[in-house]
Design a protein around this motif. Structure first.
Motif, PDB file in Angstrom:
ATOM      1  N   ASP A  52       0.791  -1.235   0.000  1.00  0.00           N
ATOM      2  CA  ASP A  52       0.000   0.000   0.000  1.00  0.00           C
ATOM      3  C   ASP A  52       0.822   1.282   0.000  1.00  0.00           C
ATOM      4  N   ILE A  53       2.066   1.195  -0.453  1.00  0.00           N
ATOM      5  CA  ILE A  53       2.827   2.446  -0.654  1.00  0.00           C
ATOM      6  C   ILE A  53       3.293   2.547  -2.117  1.00  0.00           C
ATOM      7  N   GLN A  54       2.511   1.928  -2.992  1.00  0.00           N
ATOM      8  CA  GLN A  54       2.847   1.931  -4.425  1.00  0.00           C
ATOM      9  C   GLN A  54       2.606   3.308  -5.039  1.00  0.00           C
ATOM     10  N   PRO A  55       3.297   3.714  -6.099  1.00  0.00           N
ATOM     11  CA  PRO A  55       4.436   3.019  -6.687  1.00  0.00           C
ATOM     12  C   PRO A  55       5.721   3.276  -5.873  1.00  0.00           C
ATOM     13  N   VAL A  56       6.568   2.257  -5.807  1.00  0.00           N
ATOM     14  CA  VAL A  56       7.834   2.422  -5.082  1.00  0.00           C
ATOM     15  C   VAL A  56       8.921   2.796  -6.090  1.00  0.00           C
ATOM     16  N   THR A  57       9.502   3.978  -5.912  1.00  0.00           N
ATOM     17  CA  THR A  57      10.440   4.497  -6.914  1.00  0.00           C
ATOM     18  C   THR A  57      11.887   4.607  -6.413  1.00  0.00           C
ATOM     19  N   SER A  58      12.065   4.657  -5.076  1.00  0.00           N
ATOM     20  CA  SER A  58      13.454   4.706  -4.584  1.00  0.00           C
ATOM     21  C   SER A  58      13.577   4.012  -3.231  1.00  0.00           C
ATOM     22  N   ILE A  59      14.688   3.287  -3.094  1.00  0.00           N
ATOM     23  CA  ILE A  59      14.947   2.524  -1.866  1.00  0.00           C
ATOM     24  C   ILE A  59      16.382   2.786  -1.413  1.00  0.00           C
ATOM     25  N   LEU A  60      16.541   2.945  -0.109  1.00  0.00           N
ATOM     26  CA  LEU A  60      17.874   3.005   0.502  1.00  0.00           C
ATOM     27  C   LEU A  60      17.960   1.798   1.433  1.00  0.00           C
ATOM     28  N   ASP A  61      18.855   0.870   1.102  1.00  0.00           N
ATOM     29  CA  ASP A  61      18.960  -0.391   1.844  1.00  0.00           C
ATOM     30  C   ASP A  61      20.210  -0.295   2.738  1.00  0.00           C
ATOM     31  N   LEU A  62      19.978  -0.023   4.019  1.00  0.00           N
ATOM     32  CA  LEU A  62      21.087   0.235   4.943  1.00  0.00           C
ATOM     33  C   LEU A  62      21.557  -1.059   5.588  1.00  0.00           C
ATOM     34  N   ALA A  63      22.885  -1.268   5.642  1.00  0.00           N
ATOM     35  CA  ALA A  63      23.450  -2.524   6.156  1.00  0.00           C
ATOM     36  C   ALA A  63      22.813  -3.676   5.374  1.00  0.00           C
ATOM     37  N   CYS A  64      22.953  -3.587   4.047  1.00  0.00           N
ATOM     38  CA  CYS A  64      22.149  -4.394   3.111  1.00  0.00           C
ATOM     39  C   CYS A  64      22.476  -5.879   3.091  1.00  0.00           C
ATOM     40  N   GLY A  65      23.721  -6.285   3.427  1.00  0.00           N
ATOM     41  CA  GLY A  65      24.083  -7.688   3.225  1.00  0.00           C
ATOM     42  C   GLY A  65      23.832  -8.055   1.771  1.00  0.00           C
ATOM     43  N   PHE A  66      23.204  -9.214   1.522  1.00  0.00           N
ATOM     44  CA  PHE A  66      22.901  -9.633   0.145  1.00  0.00           C
ATOM     45  C   PHE A  66      21.455  -9.315  -0.245  1.00  0.00           C
ATOM     46  N   ASN A  67      20.781  -8.476   0.557  1.00  0.00           N
ATOM     47  CA  ASN A  67      19.378  -8.189   0.277  1.00  0.00           C
ATOM     48  C   ASN A  67      19.095  -7.547  -1.088  1.00  0.00           C
ATOM     49  N   PRO A  68      20.007  -6.732  -1.677  1.00  0.00           N
ATOM     50  CA  PRO A  68      19.703  -6.199  -3.016  1.00  0.00           C
ATOM     51  C   PRO A  68      19.453  -7.309  -4.044  1.00  0.00           C
ATOM     52  N   LEU A  69      19.960  -8.518  -3.777  1.00  0.00           N
ATOM     53  CA  LEU A  69      19.728  -9.632  -4.702  1.00  0.00           C
ATOM     54  C   LEU A  69      18.273 -10.104  -4.658  1.00  0.00           C
ATOM     55  N   ALA A  70      17.489  -9.548  -3.737  1.00  0.00           N
ATOM     56  CA  ALA A  70      16.058  -9.897  -3.651  1.00  0.00           C
ATOM     57  C   ALA A  70      15.205  -8.930  -4.468  1.00  0.00           C
ATOM     58  N   LEU A  71      15.853  -8.059  -5.217  1.00  0.00           N
ATOM     59  CA  LEU A  71      15.131  -7.028  -5.971  1.00  0.00           C
ATOM     60  C   LEU A  71      14.038  -7.604  -6.877  1.00  0.00           C
ATOM     61  N   SER A  72      14.282  -8.777  -7.439  1.00  0.00           N
ATOM     62  CA  SER A  72      13.291  -9.365  -8.340  1.00  0.00           C
ATOM     63  C   SER A  72      12.014  -9.799  -7.602  1.00  0.00           C
ATOM     64  N   TRP A  73      12.080  -9.866  -6.274  1.00  0.00           N
ATOM     65  CA  TRP A  73      10.900 -10.254  -5.473  1.00  0.00           C
ATOM     66  C   TRP A  73      10.201  -9.012  -4.880  1.00  0.00           C
ATOM     67  N   MET A  74      10.714  -7.836  -5.227  1.00  0.00           N
ATOM     68  CA  MET A  74      10.134  -6.609  -4.659  1.00  0.00           C
ATOM     69  C   MET A  74       9.200  -5.956  -5.678  1.00  0.00           C
ATOM     70  N   PRO A  75       7.962  -5.624  -5.293  1.00  0.00           N
ATOM     71  CA  PRO A  75       7.074  -4.929  -6.225  1.00  0.00           C
ATOM     72  C   PRO A  75       7.457  -3.447  -6.321  1.00  0.00           C
ATOM     73  N   VAL A  76       8.379  -3.154  -7.229  1.00  0.00           N
ATOM     74  CA  VAL A  76       8.882  -1.783  -7.370  1.00  0.00           C
ATOM     75  C   VAL A  76       8.816  -1.381  -8.847  1.00  0.00           C
ATOM     76  N   GLU A  77       8.953  -0.096  -9.110  1.00  0.00           N
ATOM     77  CA  GLU A  77       8.930   0.402 -10.486  1.00  0.00           C
ATOM     78  C   GLU A  77      10.168  -0.107 -11.245  1.00  0.00           C
ATOM     79  N   PRO A  78      10.036  -0.345 -12.566  1.00  0.00           N
ATOM     80  CA  PRO A  78      11.177  -0.874 -13.327  1.00  0.00           C
ATOM     81  C   PRO A  78      12.401   0.052 -13.270  1.00  0.00           C
ATOM     82  N   ASP A  79      12.153   1.384 -13.114  1.00  0.00           N
ATOM     83  CA  ASP A  79      13.322   2.284 -13.074  1.00  0.00           C
ATOM     84  C   ASP A  79      13.652   2.704 -11.632  1.00  0.00           C
ATOM     85  N   ILE A  80      13.414   1.788 -10.704  1.00  0.00           N
ATOM     86  CA  ILE A  80      13.710   2.028  -9.283  1.00  0.00           C
ATOM     87  C   ILE A  80      15.146   2.546  -9.090  1.00  0.00           C
TER      88      ILE A  80
END
Ligand code: SAM
Length: 271
Positions: free
Chosen positions: A117-145
């Motif tokens: 319920d915060i769509q569209p998601v256009t920007s993310i800051l992933d702090l202390a990310c570890g390997f979490n950016p590799l989960a991007l394909s599972w995130m409902p975000v805009e293609p040009d995030i």
């Protein structure tokens, strides 16, 4: 206690060790600065510093990731992130970091629920990310995030930068030490996943400072419900009561979400 141990010498000797070479210098300096106050010799201060660095960073890896092999494999992959072969690659790599490995059974549900319920998601800051950016394909975000990520290992962030480049993601990965500096990028959503307990191991007062320093409209903060070894130990209740009292003090509104392996809070604030 001795105060005459040379902090810079501790930092130099720690960064000379193969295992710690890739760590953010500012973090090593921060931890060494605390350790020299508690120790009576250079040797003890180095040991105390490496133990703490292990606890906050290396403890999440069963073994050192082979980034050279990962980069070679990445180079051969198609450039559309959402293809099956690429998702399999991401799933395999996410197994290497304890934190993303534990989230894998719920990863789709986790992001679908928290971002719905915060769509569209256009920007993310992933702090202390570890390997979490590799989960991007599972995130409902805009293609040009726009995806910014940071962690303490420079070999990890170099790999993540290549990952973004290969899949044409507008991404930036850099090293950081959240105990001393909070990235000031203004974003829609900031993720601080399962990290506050880890930061508090190095600095007990860090949570409030970090939370109030982030510039995001929506803040998603989560906590593990089990230790790295798999024990429950009343962690969920402990983190929930501690964090909810901090949120009450700050007067921040939130929604709470309980997943099988993670307790999450979504906080809406003025950027
Ligand atoms: C529990 S893991 C969480 C990783 C990721 N957020 C996730 O949930 O998949 C904690 C992460 O914090 C990172 N970390 C530890 N101390 C840090 C610091 N001072 N600044 C930035 N990152 C730190 C570690 O390297 C590790 O990747």
């Amino acid at each position: 206690m001795s105060t005459t141990i040379d902090r810079d010498e501790v930092v130099r000797q720690v960064l000379e060790k193969k295992k710690y070479r890739c760590l953010d210098r500012d973090l090593v300096t921060f931890i060494a600065g605390k350790e020299i106050k508690k120790r009576t010799s250079l040797k003890e201060a180095i040991k105390g510093t490496t133990n703490k660095l292990h606890q906050v960073g290396w403890a999440y890896f069963a073994q050192q990731p082979d980034y050279t092999a990962h980069l070679q494999e990445l180079a051969m992959l198609p450039t559309d992130l959402h293809t099956e072969v690429n998702r399999q690659f991401c799933l395999r790599l996410m197994q290497e970091h304890a934190s993303t490995r534990e989230r894998l059974p719920i990863v789709g549900e986790f992001y679908a629920t928290l971002l719905a319920d915060i769509q569209p998601v256009t920007s993310i800051l992933d702090l202390a990310c570890g390997f979490n950016p590799l989960a991007l394909s599972w995130m409902p975000v805009e293609p040009d995030i726009q995806y910014s990520a940071c962690d303490i290992f420079n070999d990890m962030t170099t790999f993540l930068q290549s990952f973004f480049a290969h899949f044409h993601i507008k991404g930036e990965a850099s090293t950081c030490n959240l105990l001393s500096t909070i990235p000031q990028k203004q974003v829609q959503v900031a993720l601080l996943l399962k990290t506050l307990p880890c930061l508090e191991q190095a600095d007990k007062e860090s949570a409030r400072r970090i939370l109030t320093g982030i510039r995001a409209r929506t803040l998603i903060v989560s906590f593990p419900v089990r230790s790295i070894g798999g024990k429950e130990k009343g962690m969920r209740q402990h983190y929930a009561s501690q964090f909810e009292s901090l949120l009450a003090e700050l007067g921040w509104h939130y929604r709470k979400f309980l997943f099988a392996s993670e307790l999450a809070y979504r906080i809406e604030r003025d950027p």
